[in-house]
Design an enzyme around this catalytic site. Structure first.
Site, PDB file in Angstrom:
ATOM      1  N   TYR A 171      36.980  43.227  39.185  1.00  0.00           N
ATOM      2  CA  TYR A 171      37.826  43.519  40.227  1.00  0.00           C
ATOM      3  C   TYR A 171      37.146  42.978  41.669  1.00  0.00           C
ATOM      4  CZ  TYR A 171      40.329  46.741  43.476  1.00  0.00           C
ATOM      5  OH  TYR A 171      41.348  47.105  44.349  1.00  0.00           O
ATOM      6  N   LYS A 175      38.958  40.315  44.040  1.00  0.00           N
ATOM      7  CA  LYS A 175      39.355  40.622  45.417  1.00  0.00           C
ATOM      8  C   LYS A 175      38.676  39.664  46.506  1.00  0.00           C
ATOM      9  CE  LYS A 175      42.584  43.746  44.592  1.00  0.00           C
ATOM     10  NZ  LYS A 175      44.031  43.422  44.975  1.00  0.00           N
TER      11      LYS A 175
END
Length: 301
Positions: A171, A175
């Site tokens: 993640y 991001k």
């Protein structure tokens, strides 16, 4: 009084729940016609039974607004293309793209499967790239035809992408990639009238409810700092035509706080003017680190 997004057509990916739902409702309240995209999957990306995009469309229409649902997978070329086509075929134009879709598969790196890495990077990073690519192609064609758009993109990064987060290597990497993508798109698409920015929100959603479990109860002062609706006003402003010249920026948003994030830039520097020896390079690096600021802590560390 005219509303901020009156007459604009806005696409929100991952718009069926959490931040996406809050954004879709907020844009509609400001006069936008909204395409609500949601694949309708569970927290880990597996199929779910209901159609959250349809529920949000019903909410918008019940409040007197205009909206249409889109259930395609925006991490595929066909899904992203059909998203843009839905906006153009339904409303005849497209002014703002809000990239928000995502899910989690958290593991420490030593336990993180390759499939879990690929799935999260795919939906977050590729799921930003493909809608951006297809909508930018439309806006470029409009600009070349003499119809310069006042177009906006709002991408969704995270503090995990800016600082890192334990147990979220996939993640965090995705991001962080979205920040890089935002900077490149802002530079490339400026000539077409497209402004591209990113937000790094902190809010209570399905993805963060475990992290914010202690804030689940209603606050005594009536202000829920973790409500996703706190993030949407800035997303709405960035997606409107209210201000020209704001592009390539990242904003952290949490509760009532908005912060302009300042990314990598040159800090203390040493230049020998010739090749260093390993010993010299190490001594120079230690000296420079003593002059540099201390980086923020990785979340969870």
């Amino acid at each position: 009084m005219s509303r901020m997004c009156e007459g604009r057509v806005v696409v929100v990916t991952g718009g069926g729940r959490g931040l996406g739902r809050a954004h879709a409702l907020a844009f509609a309240a400001e006069g936008a016609r909204v395409v609500v995209n949601d694949l309708g999957v569970g927290l880990n990306g597996t199929p779910a039974a209901d159609s959250p995009a349809r529920h949000v469309v019903d909410e918008i229409r019940a409040a007197g607004g205009e909206a249409v649902a889109h259930g395609g997978d925006v991490a595929t070329g066909a899904g992203a293309a059909s998203l843009v086509a839905t906006a153009l075929e339904t409303y005849g134009r497209l002014d703002t793209l809000v990239n928000n879709a995502g899910f989690l598969r958290d593991r420490m790196l030593v336990n993180l499967d390759e499939d879990d890495w690929d799935a999260v990077v795919r939906v977050h990073l590729k799921g930003h790239f493909l809608p951006l690519k297809h909508v930018a192609a439309h806006w470029r064609a409009e600009a070349k035809a003499g119809r310069a758009p006042v177009a906006r993109v709002v991408n969704t990064s995270s503090g995990a992408g800016l600082l890192g987060s334990l147990g979220q290597g996939n993640y965090s990497a995705a991001k962080a990639g979205i920040v890089g993508l935002t900077l490149v798109a802002a530079a490339e698409f400026a000539r077409y009238g497209v402004q591209v920015n990113a937000i790094a929100p902190a809010a209570r959603t399905r993805m963060t409810e475990r992290a914010f479990a202690e804030t689940m109860t209603a606050p005594e002062d009536g202000f829920d700092a973790m409500a996703p609706e706190n993030v949407s006003p800035l997303a709405g402003w960035l997606g409107s035509a209210a201000r020209d010249g704001v592009t390539g920026r990242v904003f952290e948003v949490e509760g009532g706080r908005i912060t302009v994030m300042e990314g990598w830039r040159a800090g203390p520097t040493a230049d020998k003017g010739a090749r260093w020896t390993p010993q010299e390079a190490g001594e120079a690096a230690v000296k420079l680190l003593g002059e540099a600021g201390v980086p923020g802590a990785v979340y969870g560390a």
